[in-house]
Design a protein around this motif. Structure first.
Motif, short mmCIF file in Angstrom:
data_model
loop_
_atom_site.label_atom_id
_atom_site.label_comp_id
_atom_site.label_asym_id
_atom_site.label_seq_id
_atom_site.Cartn_x
_atom_site.Cartn_y
_atom_site.Cartn_z
N PRO A 4 0.81 -1.22 0.00
CA PRO A 4 0.00 0.00 0.00
C PRO A 4 0.84 1.27 0.00
N MET A 51 1.88 2.06 -3.52
CA MET A 51 0.80 2.57 -4.37
C MET A 51 0.36 3.96 -3.94
N SER A 52 0.41 4.20 -2.63
CA SER A 52 0.02 5.50 -2.16
C SER A 52 1.00 6.56 -2.67
N PRO A 103 -4.77 8.00 -4.60
CA PRO A 103 -3.90 6.92 -4.10
C PRO A 103 -4.02 6.65 -2.59
N PRO A 104 -4.11 7.71 -1.73
CA PRO A 104 -4.19 7.38 -0.29
C PRO A 104 -5.45 6.59 0.05
N TYR A 129 -7.02 4.43 -1.91
CA TYR A 129 -6.79 3.04 -2.34
C TYR A 129 -5.91 2.32 -1.31
N ALA A 130 -4.87 3.00 -0.85
CA ALA A 130 -3.95 2.37 0.11
C ALA A 130 -4.67 2.05 1.42
#
Lengths: 444, 338
Positions: A81, A84-85, B75-76, B78-79
């Protein structure tokens, strides 16, 4: 097993599994479309039968590839994660374009498989061609994203965070074309050889079978062209490594000391403690020449880099040797096939040749898996080369061995089933020298 | 001009809507395969397989599009979602893999014991949308966060709760409704149509019940979204429209106007989804991540929108052609025999 190792194993296993299906889903549509094109042009029912048989294989592989690809799109976040973040905004571009290529592939495969008696013949062939084109495009975009992890561009690093993101520059990073061309050719070579191997095996039992002769010819043409061109693309990629990932290049070659007139090493076993590669056949100056076009050019060795930045040298070097050996073998078989095609009325005349093609059936896929080991292990300890370490991207969830084992078990079962289905299809293949197509749709 | 992140949020919602209306019905078909009963059980299963065979893979890609837009544009979010809902998402993936693989194995393995792959396909078709609903429910509940302690059990608490499970069951009922309604248009056999007509009516009752259960549970489990649903100006027109669509579906089923039933049922599911999205707005994951504070830099959003626009130009005609070929008419005459 540590969580990091479990996560890396799960990712490796998921990729290794998916690659096989993705590659077949790329190569098979080309074969089936070529065969259908021959049928439309020449009217030989044999070509139609072949297209339909190959379409069945495509259907199974595409479906399993589609679902295992879905798993990967989630696993990026489930396991990494923080990667990806950090990077989603930079590498999302090729993934979103890939989404559309995947859409097109799925749509036209549906039309191809179920539309034999619903659309006009030319439209049907066009659907097959579109499946092949979008399959290749989709593979290319995914490799663009992987290439970015090797050569990250399109952003500035400010206080450890990305700034000034330029998505197009990230997508067309320096490794994008070398890697994706290499992968595409590998895909066609591997698919062509595995299909050729299956039909060559059938011919060993029934040498006059025209169905298998035709199949062998087409599969070897596609696989052979891929295999013969592959060394060129490998050279392109090697030069890119020399420029952008010298540590990875040094590991693949087992090059410990920085030296001019650096040799290419054939085989050998890197002795990491002693800092030298033993038992290799060395061709002096060739690595320098291939990397920089000059036999005297200095090539950086591993010792130039801090030990904690080394990838696992032995697996990377050995995988690379396996890939090169199998690639060379395939290129030679391709040349042999071309020579036979030129000299003899049927390439299936020689049993020795049929045995060689049968034996080399898995070569392309082993080479692909080995090549991906080089790419992925060679980038370690980084998940984004020089920017983020793999260990720092890991999810905080404990007990990652459980998902690893679950996914492994699932894929093992799927692999066994697919092999069984495939084996049955091969056994049911048309016997005799004048097979009749069974008419109607694909599904019987 | 709406902001870029709002546009991309809209793209995700539209993709999710297509996923629900198209892939959702494919899952629903699997549920009806599982529940096939009576003298026409075999005919029902064949109709379902024929209806979803050519299109399910294309329909599945809408989910990929949602995921890709989520991790590119936000993105945050999704994470965070993939960290805190790791276990639920893993189970969802197992369902997706088993459903797709079993369907294709059943199609191409003529010699297997009848029903072997069919059973796996059907069970996975039931299980997967429940998990999908659970994930949506967990995200809406406002209680997901990355567990601070490294304890595996904590990764179950994020979603094993009455509210997410109720949302999961609600999703399955809606998908089964869509499938039953669509399937009536895939056959000319009046007996088969009646089978699915009865099922659709039962689903409509089930959907009303689950809507009520979800609403009641939200009081405790998802208070923020409940508050928005109860007190926004748009809520009553929206609820009225949803109820109207549901009654329209029932009326059309009653009158055997199957095309109208399809439009009304699709409208009903769309309104439910959009109502959820409005109640969720501007949050992606409550209470921290909104579409604004988790959005990627503008350059990414802009490039992504262009990529989506280019993609849609290719996608829409292709998709239209796919449905034209297979869903244009139940009586389409074969052009040729290969």
């Amino acid at each position: 097993m540590s969580d990091l190792l479990a996560a890396r194993s799960q990712m490796a296993m998921s990729l290794a599994f998916h690659i096989v299906f993705a590659v077949v889903g790329m190569g098979m549509p080309l074969l089936m479309a070529l065969s259908e094109w021959r049928w439309l042009r020449g009217g030989d029912e044999l070509d139609l039968l072949l297209a339909k048989r190959w379409a069945k294989g495509t259907a199974v592989f595409f479906a399993v590839g589609a679902v295992s690809g879905t798993v990967l799109s989630f696993e990026l976040g489930l396991l990494w994660p923080k990667f990806m973040s950090w990077a989603g905004a930079i590498i999302g571009m090729p993934f979103s374009l890939e989404g559309f290529a995947f859409f097109t592939e799925a749509i036209f495969l549906g039309i191809y498989l179920y539309g034999w008696d619903r659309v006009a013949p030319k439209a049907h062939l066009a659907a097959g061609v579109l499946v092949a084109v979008s399959g290749a495009t989709s593979g290319m975009f995914v490799v663009f994203a992987n290439a970015w992890m090797n050569t990250p561009t399109g952003f500035l690093l400010v206080n450890g965070q990305p700034a000034d993101i330029r998505p197009m520059a990230a997508m067309f990073n320096p490794s994008a074309w070398p890697q994706s061309i290499h992968m595409l050719l590998a895909g066609y070579a591997a698919t062509g050889f595995v299909v050729a191997g299956i039909h060559a095996y059938a011919l060993l039992g029934d040498q006059r079978n025209r169905f298998h002769q035709r199949a062998l010819q087409l599969a070897l043409m596609v696989g052979g062209i891929g295999a013969v061109l592959q060394p060129l693309s490998g050279d392109f990629l090697g030069k890119s490594l020399a420029r952008h990932q010298p540590v990875k290049l040094a590991a693949t070659e087992g090059q410990f000391d920085t030296e001019s007139h650096a040799p290419i090493r054939i085989g050998g076993w890197p002795d990491v403690e002693r800092g030298r590669t033993r038992y290799a056949i060395e061709i002096p100056g060739l690595l320098s020449y291939l990397s920089y076009g000059d036999t005297a050019a200095p090539v950086q060795g591993l010792n130039d880099f801090s030990r904690n930045l080394w990838p696992p040298v032995v697996p990377v070097h050995v995988s690379f040797q396996i890939m090169i050996a199998l690639g060379t073998l395939m290129a030679f078989i391709a040349l042999w096939a071309a020579w036979r095609q030129w000299r003899s009325p049927s390439i299936a005349d020689s049993r020795a040749f049929l045995w060689a093609v049968t034996a080399s059936a898995p070569a392309g896929f082993i080479a692909i898996e080995a090549g991906w080991c080089v790419t992925e292990l060679g980038r370690q300890p980084w998940i984004i080369q020089g920017v983020m370490r793999t260990a720092d991207a890991l999810t905080p969830m404990p007990g990652l061995i459980v998902p690893f084992l679950a996914i492994t078990l699932l894929y093992l079962v799927l692999a066994i089933i697919v092999v069984m289905l495939l084996a049955r299809q091969v056994r049911e293949s048309p016997g005799g020298s004048q097979p009749q197509p069974r008419g109607g749709g694909v599904l019987h | 001009m709406p902001s870029l992140e709002l546009l991309l949020g809209g793209v995700m919602l539209v993709s999710l809507t297509f996923y629900a209306l198209l892939a959702g019905a494919d899952y629903g078909g699997g549920v009806w395969d599982l529940l096939a009963r009576g003298p026409r059980a075999k005919a029902q299963r064949e109709l379902i397989a024929k209806a979803i065979g050519p299109i399910w893979e294309a329909n599945h890609v809408w989910l990929i599009l949602v995921v890709v837009v989520l991790f590119t544009a936000f993105p945050p979010a999704y994470a965070l979602i993939s960290t805190s809902l790791h276990v639920a998402l893993l189970l969802l993936l197992l369902g997706i893999v088993l459903r797709g693989s079993a369907f294709i194995f059943r199609t191409y393995d003529a010699t297997a014991a009848p029903g072997r792959w069919g059973r796996v396909f059907a069970l996975a078709s039931l299980f997967t949308p429940v998990l999908l609903g659970v994930v949506v429910g967990a995200i809406s509940s406002g209680s997901i966060h990355s567990p601070s302690e490294r304890v595996a059990l904590a990764y179950f608490f994020t979603w094993v709760a009455p509210f997410p499970v109720a949302v999961g069951l609600f999703a399955v009922v809606l998908f089964a409704l869509l499938a039953a309604v669509y399937l009536m248009l895939e056959t000319d056999d009046a007996a088969l149509q009646n089978d699915f007509r009865r099922r659709a009516i039962a689903c409509e009752a089930g959907a009303a019940l689950m809507a009520l259960v979800v609403f009641l549970l939200s009081q405790h489990d998802a208070p923020a979204i409940r508050e928005r649903l109860a007190n926004s100006w748009w809520t009553w027109p929206l609820q009225a429209a949803t109820a109207f669509a549901a009654l329209g579906t029932l009326g059309a089923l009653w009158a055997r106007r199957f095309r109208w039933a399809r439009i009304c049922a699709a409208g009903q599911v769309t309104l439910i989804l959009w109502g959820w999205a409005l109640a969720q707005y501007p949050y992606l994951v409550r209470p921290e991540l909104t579409i604004h504070n988790s959005a990627a830099p503008e350059a990414t959003l802009l490039a992504l929108l262009w990529a989506l626009a280019a993609g849609v130009v290719v996608l829409l005609p292709s998709y239209w052609y796919l449905f034209h070929v297979f869903k244009g008419s139940t009586q389409k005459a074969p052009i040729r025999h290969g």
